[in-house]
Write an enzyme that holds these catalytic residues in place. Structure first.
Site, PDB file in Angstrom:
ATOM      1  N   THR A  46       2.694   1.600  -7.795  1.00 18.49           N
ATOM      2  CA  THR A  46       3.681   0.673  -8.370  1.00 18.49           C
ATOM      3  C   THR A  46       3.816  -0.581  -7.508  1.00 18.49           C
ATOM      4  OG1 THR A  46       5.532   1.734  -7.221  1.00 18.49           O
ATOM      5  CG2 THR A  46       5.059   2.509  -9.453  1.00 18.49           C
ATOM      6  N   GLY A  47       3.293  -0.548  -6.299  1.00 11.62           N
ATOM      7  CA  GLY A  47       3.375  -1.712  -5.411  1.00 11.62           C
ATOM      8  C   GLY A  47       2.231  -2.683  -5.666  1.00 11.62           C
ATOM      9  N   SER A 132      21.200   6.917  -4.693  1.00  8.23           N
ATOM     10  CA  SER A 132      22.539   7.226  -5.193  1.00  8.23           C
ATOM     11  C   SER A 132      22.476   8.035  -6.483  1.00  8.23           C
ATOM     12  CB  SER A 132      23.294   5.926  -5.462  1.00  8.23           C
ATOM     13  OG  SER A 132      22.589   5.157  -6.418  1.00  8.23           O
ATOM     14  N   TYR A 155      13.973  12.127 -11.674  1.00  7.40           N
ATOM     15  CA  TYR A 155      13.926  11.249 -10.500  1.00  7.40           C
ATOM     16  C   TYR A 155      15.012  11.643  -9.496  1.00  7.40           C
ATOM     17  CZ  TYR A 155      14.696   7.118  -7.586  1.00  7.40           C
ATOM     18  OH  TYR A 155      14.890   6.280  -6.507  1.00  7.40           O
ATOM     19  N   LYS A 159      14.633  13.171  -5.661  1.00  4.63           N
ATOM     20  CA  LYS A 159      15.187  12.543  -4.463  1.00  4.63           C
ATOM     21  C   LYS A 159      16.077  13.530  -3.698  1.00  4.63           C
ATOM     22  CE  LYS A 159      13.324   8.664  -4.126  1.00  4.63           C
ATOM     23  NZ  LYS A 159      12.683   8.225  -2.880  1.00  4.63           N
ATOM     24  N   ASP A 285      21.027   7.654 -17.166  1.00  4.45           N
ATOM     25  CA  ASP A 285      21.795   6.661 -16.409  1.00  4.45           C
ATOM     26  C   ASP A 285      23.214   7.177 -16.162  1.00  4.45           C
ATOM     27  OD1 ASP A 285      19.904   4.778 -15.993  1.00  4.45           O
ATOM     28  OD2 ASP A 285      20.597   3.372 -17.521  1.00  4.45           O
TER      29      ASP A 285
HETATM   30  P1  NAD Z   1       8.506   0.218  -5.399  1.00  6.92           P
HETATM   31  O1  NAD Z   1       7.893   0.894  -6.567  1.00  6.92           O
HETATM   32  O2  NAD Z   1       8.439  -1.262  -5.363  1.00  6.92           O
HETATM   33  O3  NAD Z   1       7.898   0.801  -4.050  1.00  6.92           O
HETATM   34  C1  NAD Z   1       7.384   2.096  -3.937  1.00  6.92           C
HETATM   35  C2  NAD Z   1       6.037   1.975  -3.267  1.00  6.92           C
HETATM   36  O4  NAD Z   1       5.525   3.290  -3.026  1.00  6.92           O
HETATM   37  C3  NAD Z   1       5.007   1.243  -4.121  1.00  6.92           C
HETATM   38  O5  NAD Z   1       4.394   0.231  -3.354  1.00  6.92           O
HETATM   39  C4  NAD Z   1       4.025   2.327  -4.519  1.00  6.92           C
HETATM   40  O6  NAD Z   1       2.706   1.829  -4.738  1.00  6.92           O
HETATM   41  C5  NAD Z   1       4.138   3.269  -3.353  1.00  6.92           C
HETATM   42  N1  NAD Z   1       3.742   4.646  -3.654  1.00  6.92           N
HETATM   43  C6  NAD Z   1       4.117   5.410  -4.705  1.00  6.92           C
HETATM   44  N2  NAD Z   1       3.572   6.634  -4.627  1.00  6.92           N
HETATM   45  C7  NAD Z   1       2.852   6.638  -3.477  1.00  6.92           C
HETATM   46  C8  NAD Z   1       2.058   7.618  -2.839  1.00  6.92           C
HETATM   47  N3  NAD Z   1       1.888   8.841  -3.353  1.00  6.92           N
HETATM   48  N4  NAD Z   1       1.442   7.285  -1.668  1.00  6.92           N
HETATM   49  C9  NAD Z   1       1.600   6.044  -1.129  1.00  6.92           C
HETATM   50  N5  NAD Z   1       2.335   5.092  -1.705  1.00  6.92           N
HETATM   51  C10 NAD Z   1       2.947   5.380  -2.859  1.00  6.92           C
HETATM   52  O7  NAD Z   1      10.028   0.693  -5.315  1.00  6.92           O
HETATM   53  P2  NAD Z   1      11.214   0.235  -4.355  1.00  6.92           P
HETATM   54  O8  NAD Z   1      12.308  -0.230  -5.240  1.00  6.92           O
HETATM   55  O9  NAD Z   1      10.722  -0.652  -3.283  1.00  6.92           O
HETATM   56  O10 NAD Z   1      11.659   1.633  -3.756  1.00  6.92           O
HETATM   57  C11 NAD Z   1      11.391   2.027  -2.415  1.00  6.92           C
HETATM   58  C12 NAD Z   1      12.108   3.338  -2.145  1.00  6.92           C
HETATM   59  O11 NAD Z   1      13.510   3.173  -2.313  1.00  6.92           O
HETATM   60  C13 NAD Z   1      11.720   4.470  -3.098  1.00  6.92           C
HETATM   61  O12 NAD Z   1      11.691   5.671  -2.357  1.00  6.92           O
HETATM   62  C14 NAD Z   1      12.845   4.502  -4.101  1.00  6.92           C
HETATM   63  O13 NAD Z   1      12.980   5.784  -4.691  1.00  6.92           O
HETATM   64  C15 NAD Z   1      14.015   4.141  -3.201  1.00  6.92           C
HETATM   65  N6  NAD Z   1      15.154   3.586  -3.931  1.00  6.92           N
HETATM   66  C16 NAD Z   1      15.081   2.320  -4.442  1.00  6.92           C
HETATM   67  C17 NAD Z   1      16.188   1.810  -5.103  1.00  6.92           C
HETATM   68  C18 NAD Z   1      16.175   0.407  -5.660  1.00  6.92           C
HETATM   69  O14 NAD Z   1      17.226  -0.034  -6.154  1.00  6.92           O
HETATM   70  N7  NAD Z   1      15.078  -0.333  -5.614  1.00  6.92           N
HETATM   71  C19 NAD Z   1      17.350   2.587  -5.264  1.00  6.92           C
HETATM   72  C20 NAD Z   1      17.360   3.878  -4.755  1.00  6.92           C
HETATM   73  C21 NAD Z   1      16.270   4.368  -4.059  1.00  6.92           C
END
Ligand code: NAD
Length: 327
Positions: A46-47, A132, A155, A159, A285
């Site tokens: 997803t990155g 959260s 999800y 977590k 949600d």
């Molecule tokens: P994002 O999708 O931008 O980042 C996640 C990254 O993890 C991506 O770059 C993806 O390619 C990488 N990834 C996924 N599976 C992988 C694997 N098996 N091996 C290696 N890399 C892998 O999402 P984000 O918003 O930056 O979220 C980062 C973290 O924060 C996550 O753990 C997410 O659950 C947590 N989080 C985010 C939010 C938010 O509001 N953005 C809220 C709560 C928790």
């Protein structure tokens, strides 16, 4: 191998899993600015590699899944800290494919914990991203970490499992672990160009393009929006001071904002009205979410949050700069 700094304010080698993602790429920039050596492990599911273009020559990058044990061991060699952000984020994505969410979020976290355990007495400090969403159906507000977690989506369940493993490993194998429950994070580098986009980038992108914004439900649902620089400030401080805790810690500052208010703030910033299209509420949600920030404030007394207006203004600025992928 030289002994690793374990505490204090020294520069250290930090592994950021998920470092090509939204929060990860923001964190990588901050850690580099603070002089740390940064290693990114990301499978780019997803990155985006483009998120790291600006720092490409300054980081060590492993394009690999955290489920790839040899790749993970290579990345962790000599690391003082791992910030584990890699995950398959988003509630709706998990409802579409719960098993893929479990593999990335639960098996992936277990793989990182195992890699740390394999490092033995040299195990790195681990900072693990939770969410959260674990509070789910528990209606109590504000969300205090000791509330019973009642996940409403695969999800959220993933977590909760990941943070339980992380804290159990801390206890069982004497690892230094900090679990942080992120609330709704927003800011530059957050994508708007896919079906699972988070609410702030989706709103900003549509509003700038002059399209109606889609509001799931009546828009009175509330969130504790946290600007990404606030999140990376906490993460960097945690790494630098090797902060660990036996219990999860909310990462939000207890501000409660409904979606209609976010739209009003954006209208003020953009100087024109935004047309809303309301649809049915989304499965999984939660109606309201606001953090009890007392544990966070006690652990990170020096971190001052960026307020919503300033964060939204910086986000709009970033979208206007054209750096976001077109939706
Ligand atoms: P994002 O999708 O931008 O980042 C996640 C990254 O993890 C991506 O770059 C993806 O390619 C990488 N990834 C996924 N599976 C992988 C694997 N098996 N091996 C290696 N890399 C892998 O999402 P984000 O918003 O930056 O979220 C980062 C973290 O924060 C996550 O753990 C997410 O659950 C947590 N989080 C985010 C939010 C938010 O509001 N953005 C809220 C709560 C928790």
């Amino acid at each position: 191998m030289a002994p690793r700094p374990r505490c204090g304010t020294g520069v250290v080698r930090v592994v950021v899993t998920g470092g090509a993602g939204f929060i990860g790429a923001n964190l990588v920039r901050r850690l580099l600015d603070e002089g740390h050596e940064v290693v990114v492990v990301d499978d780019l599911s997803t990155g985006r590699l483009a998120n790291l273009d600006a720092v490409a020559g300054r980081i060590e990058r492993h394009e690999a899944s955290v489920l790839d044990a040899p790749a993970l061991d290579a990345a962790l060699a000599g690391a003082a800290a791992v910030v584990h952000l890699a995950a398959r984020p988003s509630v709706p994505r998990s409802i579409d494919d719960p098993v893929a969410t479990h593999r990335a979020n639960v098996d992936g976290t277990l793989a990182v914990l195992e890699a740390a355990r394999r490092a033995g007495p040299d195990a790195p400090h681990l900072v693990v991203a939770s969410s959260s969403s674990v509070y789910g159906a528990n209606p109590a507000l504000p969300k205090h970490e000791d509330l019973v977690a009642r996940p409403l989506s695969p999800y959220a369940a993933s977590k909760l499992a990941a943070e339980a493993y992380a804290l159990a490993y801390a206890h069982s194998y004497a690892l230094d672990v900090l679990v942080l429950r992120f609330f709704n994070v927003f800011g530059p580098l957050q994508p708007a160009d896919h079906a699972y986009a988070a609410v702030v980038p989706a709103f900003v992108d549509a509003a700038l393009a002059g399209r109606p914004v889609t509001v799931h439900g009546d828009g009175t649902q509330t969130r504790d929006f946290t600007y990404v620089d606030t999140v990376t400030a906490v993460l960097a401080d945690a790494v630098t001071r090797r902060v660990a805790d036996p219990a999860p810690v909310n990462l939000a500052f207890g501000t409660r904002t409904d979606l209609l208010t976010v739209l009003e703030r954006l209208e003020a910033l953009l100087g024109h009205p935004i047309v809303r299209e309301h649809t049915a509420p989304r499965a999984g949600d939660v109606p309201h979410s606001v953090a009890d920030a007392s544990r966070l404030r006690a652990l990170f007394p020096d971190v001052e949050p960026v307020d919503l207006e300033a964060g939204l203004a910086a986000t709009v600025e970033w979208f206007r700069s054209g750096a976001a992928a077109p939706s």
